[in-house]
Design an enzyme around this catalytic site. Structure first.
Site, short mmCIF file in Angstrom:
data_model
loop_
_atom_site.label_atom_id
_atom_site.label_comp_id
_atom_site.label_asym_id
_atom_site.label_seq_id
_atom_site.Cartn_x
_atom_site.Cartn_y
_atom_site.Cartn_z
CG HIS A 141 -1.94 0.56 1.46
ND1 HIS A 141 -3.27 1.18 1.19
CD2 HIS A 141 -1.39 2.43 1.60
CE1 HIS A 141 -3.66 2.33 1.04
NE2 HIS A 141 -3.35 3.08 1.94
CD GLU A 142 1.47 3.40 4.04
OE1 GLU A 142 2.13 4.83 2.67
OE2 GLU A 142 0.54 3.64 4.09
CG HIS A 145 -0.64 5.94 -0.82
ND1 HIS A 145 -1.06 6.40 -1.41
CD2 HIS A 145 -0.09 5.81 0.55
CE1 HIS A 145 -1.86 6.47 -0.89
NE2 HIS A 145 -2.13 5.72 0.89
CG HIS A 151 -6.27 6.14 -0.06
ND1 HIS A 151 -6.30 7.16 0.87
CD2 HIS A 151 -5.53 5.34 0.17
CE1 HIS A 151 -5.50 7.17 1.73
NE2 HIS A 151 -4.78 5.90 1.30
CE1 TYR A 198 -5.39 3.71 4.12
CE2 TYR A 198 -6.50 4.94 5.47
CZ TYR A 198 -5.47 4.64 5.54
OH TYR A 198 -4.66 4.72 5.35
ZN LIG Z 1 -3.06 4.99 1.99
#
Ligand SMILES: [Zn+2]
Length: 245
Positions: A141-142, A145, A151, A198
């Site tokens: 996930h990071e 980014h 997101h 999320y």
């Molecule tokens: Zn995030």
């Protein structure tokens, strides 16, 4: 029934149900959407782009990286497993830095899990806190980014797929659900299973009980990034489209 009432009483006496550390580490109150440190080349107020312009992509899809001295060998192994998911499904390559000017420094002794979005030039940090971030899903996930992605649940078209129940969002955290105004569509429909989505209790004032992200499809169960073990195929397709490969 009595037992339930008792449980409810205990819960209310104890206060807010405990948020798992792995979730809390991604809900940093001072960061955009919980885990975004900054945005490459964008002025405040224009930072809602889902995916950035070409100038903020990593040249040739190569992301040079170094590990900070705090990163243990077992943490490195989880992080390398996360990178391997990119290498298996996409053309993006994480390569140990050898003198490149632009690169990520991965640390485990900063607070929380977070990244910038896109390349900001020079050294940029990706924080994967020992306490709550050393999960392959969080790593992927990071890193997503860092290569230019926002997101899934703030995509401009998210209202067709989820309802945000603001009545249960922690007071002051509502802006974490602002929709992306400037976004770049990279060829994939909204995907509940995206590693960039999320979970259903994100920023809930009653974690585990009151949902904040409610899928319009009642059969869908949303999970946090740390409960996923790989990127979705749609994530991989988006990466390959963004990086033209
Ligand atoms: Zn995030």
């Amino acid at each position: 029934m009595k037992l339930l009432l008792l449980a409810a009483l205990v819960a209310s006496v104890a206060g807010t149900p405990t948020i798992p550390q792995a979730a809390k580490a991604m809900y940093n109150p001072d960061l955009s959407e919980g885990d975004i440190k900054g945005i490459a080349g964008q002025e405040p107020g224009h930072e809602r782009a889902a995916i950035l312009g070409d100038q903020y992509l990593w040249s040739g899809g190569v992301v040079p990286y170094v590990f900070g001295s705090s990163v243990s060998s077992s943490e490195q192994s989880v992080i390398l497993d996360g990178m391997a998911d990119f290498h298996a499904k996409t053309c993006v390559r994480f390569q140990h830095r050898s003198g490149e000017a632009d690169y990520i420094e991965i640390v485990t002794n900063d607070s929380g899990c977070w990244s910038y979005v896109g390349t900001i030039g020079g050294q940029q940090r990706v924080s994967l806190d020992t306490y709550g971030c050393i999960y392959i899903g969080t790593v992927i996930h990071e890193l997503m980014h860092a290569i230019g992605f926002y997101h899934e649940h703030t995509r401009n078209d998210r209202d067709d797929y989820v309802v945000i129940d603001f009545s249960h969002v922690i007071s002051g955290m509502e802006s974490n659900f602002n929709k992306d105004t400037y976004w770049r569509y990279v060829g994939e429909d909204y995907n509940y299973a995206s590693i960039m989505h999320y979970g259903t209790y994100a920023f809930s004032d009653n974690w585990g009980i009151d949902a904040t992200i409610v899928p319009t499809d009642p059969n869908v169960i949303l999970t946090e990034a740390y409960d996923k073990y790989e990127m979705a195929q749609s994530d991989a397709n988006e990466i390959n489209t963004l990086y033209s490969c």
